[in-house]
Scaffold this motif. Sequence first.
Motif, PDB file in Angstrom:
ATOM      1  N   LEU A 137      21.197  31.465  42.379  1.00 15.52           N
ATOM      2  CA  LEU A 137      21.696  32.297  43.466  1.00 15.52           C
ATOM      3  C   LEU A 137      23.206  32.497  43.370  1.00 15.52           C
ATOM      4  O   LEU A 137      23.724  33.533  43.770  1.00 15.52           O
ATOM      5  CB  LEU A 137      21.330  31.669  44.816  1.00 15.52           C
ATOM      6  N   GLN A 138      23.917  31.513  42.829  1.00 14.16           N
ATOM      7  CA  GLN A 138      25.364  31.656  42.680  1.00 14.16           C
ATOM      8  C   GLN A 138      25.703  32.834  41.775  1.00 14.16           C
ATOM      9  O   GLN A 138      26.623  33.602  42.059  1.00 14.16           O
ATOM     10  CB  GLN A 138      25.976  30.368  42.115  1.00 14.16           C
ATOM     11  N   ILE A 139      24.957  32.993  40.685  1.00 12.32           N
ATOM     12  CA  ILE A 139      25.195  34.124  39.770  1.00 12.32           C
ATOM     13  C   ILE A 139      24.912  35.439  40.488  1.00 12.32           C
ATOM     14  O   ILE A 139      25.655  36.421  40.342  1.00 12.32           O
ATOM     15  CB  ILE A 139      24.313  33.990  38.515  1.00 12.32           C
ATOM     16  N   GLU A 140      23.842  35.474  41.296  1.00 10.63           N
ATOM     17  CA  GLU A 140      23.511  36.678  42.050  1.00 10.63           C
ATOM     18  C   GLU A 140      24.629  37.043  43.025  1.00 10.63           C
ATOM     19  O   GLU A 140      24.996  38.202  43.173  1.00 10.63           O
ATOM     20  CB  GLU A 140      22.200  36.463  42.823  1.00 10.63           C
ATOM     21  N   ILE A 141      25.184  36.035  43.700  1.00  9.56           N
ATOM     22  CA  ILE A 141      26.255  36.282  44.658  1.00  9.56           C
ATOM     23  C   ILE A 141      27.518  36.752  43.945  1.00  9.56           C
ATOM     24  O   ILE A 141      28.179  37.708  44.386  1.00  9.56           O
ATOM     25  CB  ILE A 141      26.545  35.012  45.488  1.00  9.56           C
ATOM     26  N   GLU A 142      27.881  36.107  42.861  1.00  6.49           N
ATOM     27  CA  GLU A 142      29.065  36.503  42.096  1.00  6.49           C
ATOM     28  C   GLU A 142      28.944  37.940  41.609  1.00  6.49           C
ATOM     29  O   GLU A 142      29.906  38.706  41.629  1.00  6.49           O
ATOM     30  CB  GLU A 142      29.278  35.554  40.915  1.00  6.49           C
ATOM     31  N   SER A 143      27.745  38.316  41.186  1.00 10.33           N
ATOM     32  CA  SER A 143      27.513  39.684  40.730  1.00 10.33           C
ATOM     33  C   SER A 143      27.678  40.683  41.866  1.00 10.33           C
ATOM     34  O   SER A 143      28.297  41.737  41.710  1.00 10.33           O
ATOM     35  CB  SER A 143      26.111  39.794  40.125  1.00 10.33           C
ATOM     36  N   ALA A 144      27.150  40.335  43.046  1.00 11.62           N
ATOM     37  CA  ALA A 144      27.251  41.224  44.205  1.00 11.62           C
ATOM     38  C   ALA A 144      28.691  41.372  44.683  1.00 11.62           C
ATOM     39  O   ALA A 144      29.078  42.415  45.226  1.00 11.62           O
ATOM     40  CB  ALA A 144      26.373  40.694  45.334  1.00 11.62           C
ATOM     41  N   LEU A 145      29.499  40.346  44.459  1.00  8.40           N
ATOM     42  CA  LEU A 145      30.892  40.360  44.925  1.00  8.40           C
ATOM     43  C   LEU A 145      31.869  40.893  43.875  1.00  8.40           C
ATOM     44  O   LEU A 145      33.061  41.009  44.156  1.00  8.40           O
ATOM     45  CB  LEU A 145      31.332  38.947  45.328  1.00  8.40           C
ATOM     46  N   GLU A 146      31.382  41.209  42.703  1.00  6.02           N
ATOM     47  CA  GLU A 146      32.277  41.528  41.572  1.00  6.02           C
ATOM     48  C   GLU A 146      33.271  42.636  41.910  1.00  6.02           C
ATOM     49  O   GLU A 146      34.477  42.512  41.663  1.00  6.02           O
ATOM     50  CB  GLU A 146      31.436  41.935  40.361  1.00  6.02           C
ATOM     51  N   ASP A 147      32.791  43.727  42.487  1.00  3.18           N
ATOM     52  CA  ASP A 147      33.675  44.856  42.804  1.00  3.18           C
ATOM     53  C   ASP A 147      34.722  44.486  43.845  1.00  3.18           C
ATOM     54  O   ASP A 147      35.907  44.814  43.709  1.00  3.18           O
ATOM     55  CB  ASP A 147      32.852  46.044  43.309  1.00  3.18           C
ATOM     56  N   ILE A 148      34.290  43.790  44.882  1.00  8.47           N
ATOM     57  CA  ILE A 148      35.193  43.475  45.985  1.00  8.47           C
ATOM     58  C   ILE A 148      36.223  42.418  45.590  1.00  8.47           C
ATOM     59  O   ILE A 148      37.356  42.413  46.082  1.00  8.47           O
ATOM     60  CB  ILE A 148      34.379  43.042  47.225  1.00  8.47           C
ATOM     61  N   VAL A 149      35.856  41.520  44.684  1.00  2.00           N
ATOM     62  CA  VAL A 149      36.804  40.509  44.202  1.00  2.00           C
ATOM     63  C   VAL A 149      37.976  41.188  43.498  1.00  2.00           C
ATOM     64  O   VAL A 149      39.145  40.848  43.709  1.00  2.00           O
ATOM     65  CB  VAL A 149      36.105  39.509  43.243  1.00  2.00           C
ATOM     66  N   GLY A 150      37.676  42.193  42.682  1.00  2.00           N
ATOM     67  CA  GLY A 150      38.740  42.921  42.001  1.00  2.00           C
ATOM     68  C   GLY A 150      39.577  43.749  42.950  1.00  2.00           C
ATOM     69  O   GLY A 150      40.804  43.815  42.820  1.00  2.00           O
ATOM     70  N   GLU A 151      38.934  44.369  43.931  1.00  2.00           N
ATOM     71  CA  GLU A 151      39.643  45.226  44.875  1.00  2.00           C
ATOM     72  C   GLU A 151      40.650  44.446  45.713  1.00  2.00           C
ATOM     73  O   GLU A 151      41.766  44.903  45.964  1.00  2.00           O
ATOM     74  CB  GLU A 151      38.629  45.922  45.790  1.00  2.00           C
ATOM     75  N   PHE A 152      40.255  43.233  46.152  1.00  2.00           N
ATOM     76  CA  PHE A 152      41.115  42.443  47.023  1.00  2.00           C
ATOM     77  C   PHE A 152      41.843  41.321  46.285  1.00  2.00           C
ATOM     78  O   PHE A 152      42.589  40.567  46.901  1.00  2.00           O
ATOM     79  CB  PHE A 152      40.282  41.832  48.164  1.00  2.00           C
ATOM     80  N   HIS A 153      41.616  41.235  44.974  1.00  2.00           N
ATOM     81  CA  HIS A 153      42.255  40.181  44.155  1.00  2.00           C
ATOM     82  C   HIS A 153      42.026  38.807  44.795  1.00  2.00           C
ATOM     83  O   HIS A 153      42.966  38.029  45.006  1.00  2.00           O
ATOM     84  CB  HIS A 153      43.762  40.453  44.009  1.00  2.00           C
TER      85      HIS A 153
END
Length: 234
Positions: A137-153
């Motif tokens: 599930l951690q990999i699934e969550i990281e994948s779902a957050l990938e775009d937003i992590v980059g946007e907000f650094h």
Amino acid sequence: MEQVFYFDLNDRELLFYKYKQEIEDMIIRNKNHVAKFLIRIVKLILFYPNKIKEGVCNEEGTLQIFIKDRIKRVFYVSSSKITSVCFPFYIATDRKKYIIKYLDILIDEQKLICIEKLINDGNLFDKMRINGEILDLQIEIESALEDIVGEFHLQDRVVKEVMRLYLELLILEDGYIRFEEDETREHPKIHPRFHFDIFYTNGATFKLGASNKTTLSSFLDLLNLKTECFYLQK
């Protein structure tokens, strides 16, 4: 610390009308729905502290937060229903500003955006099993957050807190209970006009009939471990 306050979602501001419609139209059928319900309430507390009113209100269209006497719950009162789940967050005030934590995780706007994205992307909890295999599930969550992590650094610490918060909401013992007046489907023995629905999934839910319509104050009394116990009678 005691926290007893409510929002009047009949407020004429358009945003509050939107919140009222979202909450009133919401049907809770799984953990993702519960998480969405709770996060909407956290947003109201953080972003609209000036709309908070002290005390208990039995009026239709109110959203009640009640943290007192071992009760930590939120209630939404509509014309025919009172829906309640556990409220797992800690609330503090600092110069009229509200601070909200879950365990040691401080809830801020960035984390709310991330959590909402995870919730709105679908129920990741259901993705844990595909074709009989348990997924990470951690990999699934990281994948779902990938775009937003980059946007907000976002820092790694924040990402880990978001993942932990989301997982905690999915495994939360939510204590769902709803009082309902249902005149349309009334059946005196199978589906009483006044009844309590306990749990929300088809395999677990059951009804307890009531002799009359309840108020929020009566509902609170029913759930309060420090007041006299109610008895079932046939």
